[in-house]
Scaffold this motif. Structure first.
Motif, PDB file in Angstrom:
ATOM      1  N   ALA A  98      43.874  -6.563  -7.419  1.00 46.88           N
ATOM      2  CA  ALA A  98      42.610  -5.853  -7.062  1.00 46.88           C
ATOM      3  C   ALA A  98      41.313  -6.866  -7.237  1.00 46.88           C
ATOM      4  CB  ALA A  98      42.292  -4.628  -7.699  1.00 46.88           C
ATOM      5  N   ALA A  99      41.478  -7.551  -8.423  1.00 47.13           N
ATOM      6  CA  ALA A  99      40.589  -8.542  -8.734  1.00 47.13           C
ATOM      7  C   ALA A  99      40.657  -9.802  -7.798  1.00 47.13           C
ATOM      8  CB  ALA A  99      40.687  -8.901 -10.185  1.00 47.13           C
ATOM      9  N   TYR A 100      41.899  -9.999  -7.427  1.00 45.70           N
ATOM     10  CA  TYR A 100      41.962 -11.258  -6.348  1.00 45.70           C
ATOM     11  C   TYR A 100      41.337 -10.884  -5.159  1.00 45.70           C
ATOM     12  CZ  TYR A 100      44.116 -14.499  -3.099  1.00 45.70           C
ATOM     13  OH  TYR A 100      44.430 -15.339  -2.096  1.00 45.70           O
ATOM     14  N   ALA A 101      41.663  -9.669  -4.687  1.00 48.45           N
ATOM     15  CA  ALA A 101      41.070  -9.111  -3.290  1.00 48.45           C
ATOM     16  C   ALA A 101      39.560  -9.186  -3.672  1.00 48.45           C
ATOM     17  CB  ALA A 101      41.658  -7.799  -2.888  1.00 48.45           C
ATOM     18  N   LEU A 102      38.842  -8.655  -4.575  1.00 44.47           N
ATOM     19  CA  LEU A 102      37.483  -8.728  -4.603  1.00 44.47           C
ATOM     20  C   LEU A 102      36.714 -10.098  -4.778  1.00 44.47           C
ATOM     21  CD1 LEU A 102      37.116  -5.667  -7.011  1.00 44.47           C
ATOM     22  CD2 LEU A 102      36.673  -5.634  -4.693  1.00 44.47           C
ATOM     23  N   ALA A 103      37.619 -11.008  -5.353  1.00 44.23           N
ATOM     24  CA  ALA A 103      36.908 -12.443  -5.600  1.00 44.23           C
ATOM     25  C   ALA A 103      37.209 -13.422  -4.470  1.00 44.23           C
ATOM     26  CB  ALA A 103      37.883 -12.885  -6.971  1.00 44.23           C
ATOM     27  N   LYS A 104      38.402 -13.480  -4.014  1.00 44.48           N
ATOM     28  CA  LYS A 104      38.829 -14.298  -2.693  1.00 44.48           C
ATOM     29  C   LYS A 104      38.876 -13.747  -1.502  1.00 44.48           C
ATOM     30  CE  LYS A 104      38.713 -17.440  -5.818  1.00 44.48           C
ATOM     31  NZ  LYS A 104      37.802 -18.551  -5.996  1.00 44.48           N
ATOM     32  N   LEU A 105      39.187 -12.550  -1.242  1.00 39.33           N
ATOM     33  CA  LEU A 105      39.259 -12.111   0.175  1.00 39.33           C
ATOM     34  C   LEU A 105      37.948 -11.552   0.779  1.00 39.33           C
ATOM     35  CD1 LEU A 105      42.592 -10.204  -0.206  1.00 39.33           C
ATOM     36  CD2 LEU A 105      42.229 -12.592   0.595  1.00 39.33           C
ATOM     37  N   GLU A 106      37.747 -11.799   2.113  1.00 38.16           N
ATOM     38  CA  GLU A 106      36.518 -11.318   2.685  1.00 38.16           C
ATOM     39  C   GLU A 106      36.883  -9.893   3.575  1.00 38.16           C
ATOM     40  OE1 GLU A 106      33.443 -12.046   2.425  1.00 38.16           O
ATOM     41  OE2 GLU A 106      33.819 -14.101   1.305  1.00 38.16           O
ATOM     42  N   PHE A 107      36.337  -8.969   3.253  1.00 42.71           N
ATOM     43  CA  PHE A 107      36.712  -7.775   4.046  1.00 42.71           C
ATOM     44  C   PHE A 107      35.487  -6.827   4.045  1.00 42.71           C
ATOM     45  CE2 PHE A 107      38.364  -7.190  -0.300  1.00 42.71           C
ATOM     46  CZ  PHE A 107      37.984  -6.236  -0.642  1.00 42.71           C
ATOM     47  N   LYS A 108      35.428  -6.004   4.841  1.00 43.26           N
ATOM     48  CA  LYS A 108      34.224  -5.100   4.786  1.00 43.26           C
ATOM     49  C   LYS A 108      34.336  -3.937   3.769  1.00 43.26           C
ATOM     50  CE  LYS A 108      33.192  -4.963   9.615  1.00 43.26           C
ATOM     51  NZ  LYS A 108      33.370  -4.039  10.953  1.00 43.26           N
ATOM     52  N   GLY A 109      33.293  -3.509   3.093  1.00 44.38           N
ATOM     53  CA  GLY A 109      33.251  -2.674   1.843  1.00 44.38           C
ATOM     54  C   GLY A 109      33.544  -3.331   0.563  1.00 44.38           C
ATOM     55  N   ARG A 110      33.729  -4.867   0.652  1.00 41.21           N
ATOM     56  CA  ARG A 110      34.201  -5.537  -0.784  1.00 41.21           C
ATOM     57  C   ARG A 110      33.158  -5.088  -1.701  1.00 41.21           C
ATOM     58  NH1 ARG A 110      34.617 -11.913  -1.258  1.00 41.21           N
ATOM     59  NH2 ARG A 110      32.495 -11.663  -1.007  1.00 41.21           N
ATOM     60  N   HIS A 111      31.936  -5.396  -1.634  1.00 37.32           N
ATOM     61  CA  HIS A 111      30.614  -5.240  -2.423  1.00 37.32           C
ATOM     62  C   HIS A 111      30.746  -3.758  -2.807  1.00 37.32           C
ATOM     63  CE1 HIS A 111      29.746  -9.427  -1.835  1.00 37.32           C
ATOM     64  NE2 HIS A 111      29.565  -9.165  -0.484  1.00 37.32           N
ATOM     65  N   LEU A 112      31.061  -2.859  -1.911  1.00 35.54           N
ATOM     66  CA  LEU A 112      30.767  -1.281  -2.360  1.00 35.54           C
ATOM     67  C   LEU A 112      31.977  -1.183  -3.379  1.00 35.54           C
ATOM     68  CD1 LEU A 112      29.816   1.395  -2.024  1.00 35.54           C
ATOM     69  CD2 LEU A 112      31.330   1.710  -0.196  1.00 35.54           C
ATOM     70  N   LEU A 113      33.078  -1.555  -3.239  1.00 33.60           N
ATOM     71  CA  LEU A 113      34.378  -1.308  -3.830  1.00 33.60           C
ATOM     72  C   LEU A 113      33.926  -1.809  -5.449  1.00 33.60           C
ATOM     73  CD1 LEU A 113      37.334  -2.011  -1.701  1.00 33.60           C
ATOM     74  CD2 LEU A 113      36.335   0.172  -2.680  1.00 33.60           C
ATOM     75  N   PHE A 114      33.477  -3.090  -5.387  1.00 33.73           N
ATOM     76  CA  PHE A 114      33.033  -3.752  -6.805  1.00 33.73           C
ATOM     77  C   PHE A 114      31.992  -3.151  -7.333  1.00 33.73           C
ATOM     78  CE2 PHE A 114      30.748  -7.107  -9.328  1.00 33.73           C
ATOM     79  CZ  PHE A 114      31.554  -7.299 -10.146  1.00 33.73           C
ATOM     80  N   GLY A 115      31.082  -2.525  -6.769  1.00 31.33           N
ATOM     81  CA  GLY A 115      30.072  -1.615  -7.159  1.00 31.33           C
ATOM     82  C   GLY A 115      30.712  -0.216  -7.906  1.00 31.33           C
ATOM     83  N   LEU A 116      31.708   0.192  -7.335  1.00 37.32           N
ATOM     84  CA  LEU A 116      32.598   1.548  -7.807  1.00 37.32           C
ATOM     85  C   LEU A 116      33.212   1.136  -9.098  1.00 37.32           C
ATOM     86  CD1 LEU A 116      33.970   3.212  -4.484  1.00 37.32           C
ATOM     87  CD2 LEU A 116      31.779   3.603  -5.772  1.00 37.32           C
ATOM     88  N   VAL A 117      33.728  -0.141  -9.170  1.00 30.27           N
ATOM     89  CA  VAL A 117      34.367  -0.687 -10.326  1.00 30.27           C
ATOM     90  C   VAL A 117      33.242  -0.734 -11.385  1.00 30.27           C
ATOM     91  CG1 VAL A 117      35.359  -2.595 -11.374  1.00 30.27           C
ATOM     92  CG2 VAL A 117      36.007  -2.013  -9.178  1.00 30.27           C
ATOM     93  N   LEU A 118      32.133  -1.134 -11.300  1.00 29.84           N
ATOM     94  CA  LEU A 118      30.933  -1.231 -12.172  1.00 29.84           C
ATOM     95  C   LEU A 118      30.688   0.193 -12.599  1.00 29.84           C
ATOM     96  CD1 LEU A 118      28.621  -4.137 -10.606  1.00 29.84           C
ATOM     97  CD2 LEU A 118      30.528  -4.232 -12.301  1.00 29.84           C
ATOM     98  N   ILE A 119      30.496   0.974 -11.629  1.00 31.71           N
ATOM     99  CA  ILE A 119      30.000   2.471 -12.197  1.00 31.71           C
ATOM    100  C   ILE A 119      31.335   3.127 -12.907  1.00 31.71           C
ATOM    101  CG2 ILE A 119      29.963   4.870 -11.262  1.00 31.71           C
ATOM    102  CD1 ILE A 119      28.649   3.581  -8.586  1.00 31.71           C
ATOM    103  N   GLY A 120      32.469   2.642 -12.511  1.00 33.04           N
ATOM    104  CA  GLY A 120      33.774   2.997 -13.624  1.00 33.04           C
ATOM    105  C   GLY A 120      33.680   2.536 -14.914  1.00 33.04           C
ATOM    106  N   LEU A 121      32.906   1.479 -14.938  1.00 32.37           N
ATOM    107  CA  LEU A 121      32.671   0.737 -16.386  1.00 32.37           C
ATOM    108  C   LEU A 121      31.636   1.718 -17.075  1.00 32.37           C
ATOM    109  CD1 LEU A 121      32.766  -3.043 -15.635  1.00 32.37           C
ATOM    110  CD2 LEU A 121      34.469  -1.824 -17.018  1.00 32.37           C
ATOM    111  N   LEU A 122      30.916   2.452 -16.430  1.00 31.50           N
ATOM    112  CA  LEU A 122      29.840   3.323 -17.027  1.00 31.50           C
ATOM    113  C   LEU A 122      30.259   4.634 -17.323  1.00 31.50           C
ATOM    114  CD1 LEU A 122      26.920   1.996 -14.868  1.00 31.50           C
ATOM    115  CD2 LEU A 122      27.573   0.944 -16.821  1.00 31.50           C
ATOM    116  N   ILE A 123      31.109   5.083 -16.922  1.00 33.07           N
ATOM    117  CA  ILE A 123      31.714   6.569 -17.262  1.00 33.07           C
ATOM    118  C   ILE A 123      32.644   6.398 -18.337  1.00 33.07           C
ATOM    119  CG2 ILE A 123      33.113   8.387 -16.208  1.00 33.07           C
ATOM    120  CD1 ILE A 123      32.321   7.328 -13.479  1.00 33.07           C
ATOM    121  N   PRO A 124      32.340   7.096 -19.306  1.00 26.09           N
ATOM    122  CA  PRO A 124      33.260   7.486 -20.765  1.00 26.09           C
ATOM    123  C   PRO A 124      34.585   8.165 -20.319  1.00 26.09           C
ATOM    124  CG  PRO A 124      30.845   8.131 -21.168  1.00 26.09           C
ATOM    125  CD  PRO A 124      31.069   7.946 -19.593  1.00 26.09           C
TER     126      PRO A 124
END
Length: 312
Positions: free
Chosen positions: A129-155
């Motif tokens: 998953a991290a490789y896809a977000l770091a090295k692959l170009e696809f639609k919604g990549r930044h949105l998915l990374f934003g969801l990952v950051l939101i997951g960091l904020l949820i206890p």
């Protein structure tokens, strides 16, 4: 810098010497680069080290007290005056009772099994998953990374009730699977690996593709070995977090044979009726010891794994 005048400037050893009429030749050099922390004055450095020393002492005091109590007989534990070394050594009795009066080895074995399975599954999921977000170009990549950051904020405690209902519907409560399945995906792991993968040059990925490697082969044969410090740092975070986790095991399991160390130590305390703290502190010391040894052994890779991905 350079000075404009008739005639060429003289350059030597990255320094530009420009003769100026009526005065001595002026040498212009780049300002020296000062490393972080080297520019502090002596009082500032003393204050910084004093703050670090006081903070370290405050963190270590409970652990020192725990080890000290594990060596003492009951009569010395509640004395008004504190001394690290006991007048009467009671270590053998305390540690023997910690290992025999409660199934502490079983608790620790459960902890090793659960933490190892969680760590392996997390790496298997987080690295691609991290490789896809770091090295692959696809639609919604930044949105998915934003969801990952939101997951960091949820206890994690916020999701305890829906996870409990989901485990009940799957029929996996009071099993090892119940201790593992809520932690299969780690937002922190995805974030850490992504930051580290982004620091790896794209040319390496392009060369691997020219050699005929698939994307998954690039992940496991190139990216993960190059990101070994990040893997070690994440492993320490993951193992410490789940070894010490009490909230979810308290909900998910009831069988004493499945209890991890954090929950098992509570059962040990109940058996001891809370009166004899020597064996309880001995059991706590034995539970903390593997984590301390693992961190000391992997300290260099741990620090490198946390800092390399932050440096561009």
């Amino acid at each position: 810098m350079s000075v404009t005048r008739s005639g060429p400037a003289i350059t030597a050893d990255s320094r530009t010497v420009a003769p100026v009429p009526g005065r001595a030749a002026r040498v212009m050099t780049r300002p020296p680069v000062v490393a972080a922390g080297q520019g502090l004055s002596a009082p500032a450095a003393i204050i910084r080290h004093a703050v670090l020393l006081i903070t370290g002492v405050l963190i270590l005091v409970p652990f020192v007290w725990m080890v000290s109590l594990s060596l003492k007989p009951p009569g010395e534990i509640f004395r008004a005056s504190f001394s690290f070394f006991p007048q009467q050594w009671y270590a053998v009795q305390n540690y023997t009772r910690a290992l025999t009066e409660a199934p502490l080895p079983q608790y620790m074995l459960n902890g090793f099994v659960v933490c190892a399975v969680i760590l392996i599954v997390q790496i298997l999921v987080c690295a691609p998953a991290a490789y896809a977000l770091a090295k692959l170009e696809f639609k919604g990549r930044h949105l998915l990374f934003g969801l990952v950051l939101i997951g960091l904020l949820i206890p994690h405690q916020v999701l305890a009730l829906p996870l409990f209902i989901l485990g009940y519907q799957f029929g996996i409560l009071n099993t090892y699977a119940a201790l593992v399945f809520p932690f299969v995906v780690s937002p922190f792991g995805i974030f850490l690996f992504r930051q580290f993968f982004k620091a790896i040059p794209d040319d390496i990925v392009h060369a691997a593709r020219l050699d005929g490697l698939s994307e998954l082969a690039i992940v496991w044969r190139i990216m993960v070995p190059m990101a070994l410090p990040a893997v070690i740092a994440f492993s320490i975070f993951s193992v410490v977090s789940h070894w010490n986790d009490l909230f979810w095991p308290l909900i998910a399991v009831r069988d004493e044979n499945l209890m991890p160390p954090s929950l098992g130590i509570m059962a040990f305390k109940n058996e001891e009726a809370g009166n004899d703290y020597g064996p309880l502190m001995a059991a706590s010391t034995l539970i903390v010891l593997p984590l301390a040894v693992a961190f000391i052994a992997a300290q260099r890779w741990f620090i490198e794994g946390l800092t390399t991905g932050a440096i561009k």
